[in-house]
Design a protein around this motif. Sequence first.
Motif, mmCIF file in Angstrom:
data_model
loop_
_atom_site.group_PDB
_atom_site.id
_atom_site.type_symbol
_atom_site.label_atom_id
_atom_site.label_comp_id
_atom_site.label_asym_id
_atom_site.label_seq_id
_atom_site.Cartn_x
_atom_site.Cartn_y
_atom_site.Cartn_z
ATOM 1 N N UNK A 20 0.852 -1.092 -0.105
ATOM 2 C CA UNK A 20 -0.086 0.007 -0.006
ATOM 3 C C UNK A 20 0.863 1.272 -0.072
ATOM 4 N N UNK A 21 2.006 1.143 0.659
ATOM 5 C CA UNK A 21 2.802 2.526 0.915
ATOM 6 C C UNK A 21 3.448 2.712 -0.512
ATOM 7 N N UNK A 22 4.005 1.804 -1.120
ATOM 8 C CA UNK A 22 4.843 1.758 -2.345
ATOM 9 C C UNK A 22 3.900 2.151 -3.389
ATOM 10 N N UNK A 23 2.531 1.686 -3.495
ATOM 11 C CA UNK A 23 1.545 1.723 -4.558
ATOM 12 C C UNK A 23 1.083 3.075 -4.373
ATOM 13 N N UNK A 24 0.935 3.419 -3.247
ATOM 14 C CA UNK A 24 0.159 4.919 -2.815
ATOM 15 C C UNK A 24 1.328 6.086 -3.540
ATOM 16 N N UNK A 25 2.665 5.792 -3.003
ATOM 17 C CA UNK A 25 3.801 6.653 -3.736
ATOM 18 C C UNK A 25 3.627 6.818 -5.063
ATOM 19 N N UNK A 26 3.677 5.470 -5.649
ATOM 20 C CA UNK A 26 3.641 5.421 -7.107
ATOM 21 C C UNK A 26 2.509 5.993 -7.838
ATOM 22 N N UNK A 27 1.268 5.921 -7.324
ATOM 23 C CA UNK A 27 0.151 6.608 -8.117
ATOM 24 C C UNK A 27 0.230 8.217 -7.812
ATOM 25 N N UNK A 29 2.765 10.028 -7.547
ATOM 26 C CA UNK A 29 3.914 10.346 -8.303
ATOM 27 C C UNK A 29 3.485 10.580 -9.616
ATOM 28 N N UNK A 30 2.836 9.367 -10.136
ATOM 29 C CA UNK A 30 2.371 9.682 -11.723
ATOM 30 C C UNK A 30 1.382 10.576 -11.802
ATOM 31 N N UNK A 31 0.644 10.776 -10.691
ATOM 32 C CA UNK A 31 -0.594 11.925 -10.970
ATOM 33 C C UNK A 31 -0.110 13.338 -10.597
ATOM 34 N N UNK A 101 -11.950 5.654 -6.733
ATOM 35 C CA UNK A 101 -13.299 5.947 -5.847
ATOM 36 C C UNK A 101 -12.757 6.991 -4.746
ATOM 37 N N UNK A 102 -11.441 6.723 -4.393
ATOM 38 C CA UNK A 102 -11.112 7.385 -3.350
ATOM 39 C C UNK A 102 -10.649 8.962 -4.131
ATOM 40 N N UNK A 103 -9.932 8.871 -5.156
ATOM 41 C CA UNK A 103 -9.639 10.146 -5.958
ATOM 42 C C UNK A 103 -10.596 10.964 -6.331
ATOM 43 N N UNK A 104 -11.675 10.485 -6.667
ATOM 44 C CA UNK A 104 -12.790 11.527 -7.286
ATOM 45 C C UNK A 104 -13.924 10.950 -7.610
#
Length: 157
Positions: A20-27, A29-31, A101-104
């Motif tokens: 979750x930490x790594x994928x949260x950072x990844x997402x 950063x790419x956004x 869903x969390x994003x928007x």
Amino acid sequence: MPTNKKEGLIFGSLMCFLMVLGMSIYNLVIHNSFSLVALATGLVPGFVVAFILDNFVVGIVAKKIAFSLPINKESKLQLILTISTFMILGMVTFMSLFGMLMEGGIPADFLGTYLKTWGMNLIAAFLYQLLIVGPFSRLVLGWVQNNAADDSAEEAA
């Protein structure tokens, strides 16, 4: 591999948190929206959802599928890769939806957005899990198991 519930909880929690930490950072950063506030805000609910999915849905299904396949179950590597692959597929499927869903909320082009999100997350999660999180979590589990064995040997002496 974990040999009891305590080891399973340690291993699963560590693996889940790091993913979750790594994928949260990844997402983030790419956004182009990375900040410690955004990371902290998404990390707790993301971990809770991922932990529940991992322990009560995806993990159970992934292991059932893996053990039903005609693989050499005596080979730790084959078993780890098979279970990990199905875990990644399941978790990316659910967590990509959760992230959207969390994003928007639900976007106008839901299917297109979801498929793009799923594909990008699958690539990152597969590499991150197999090359970093999985090996690190197994290393920590081995350390826990060795310390438990040492403690048992000291108690017996």
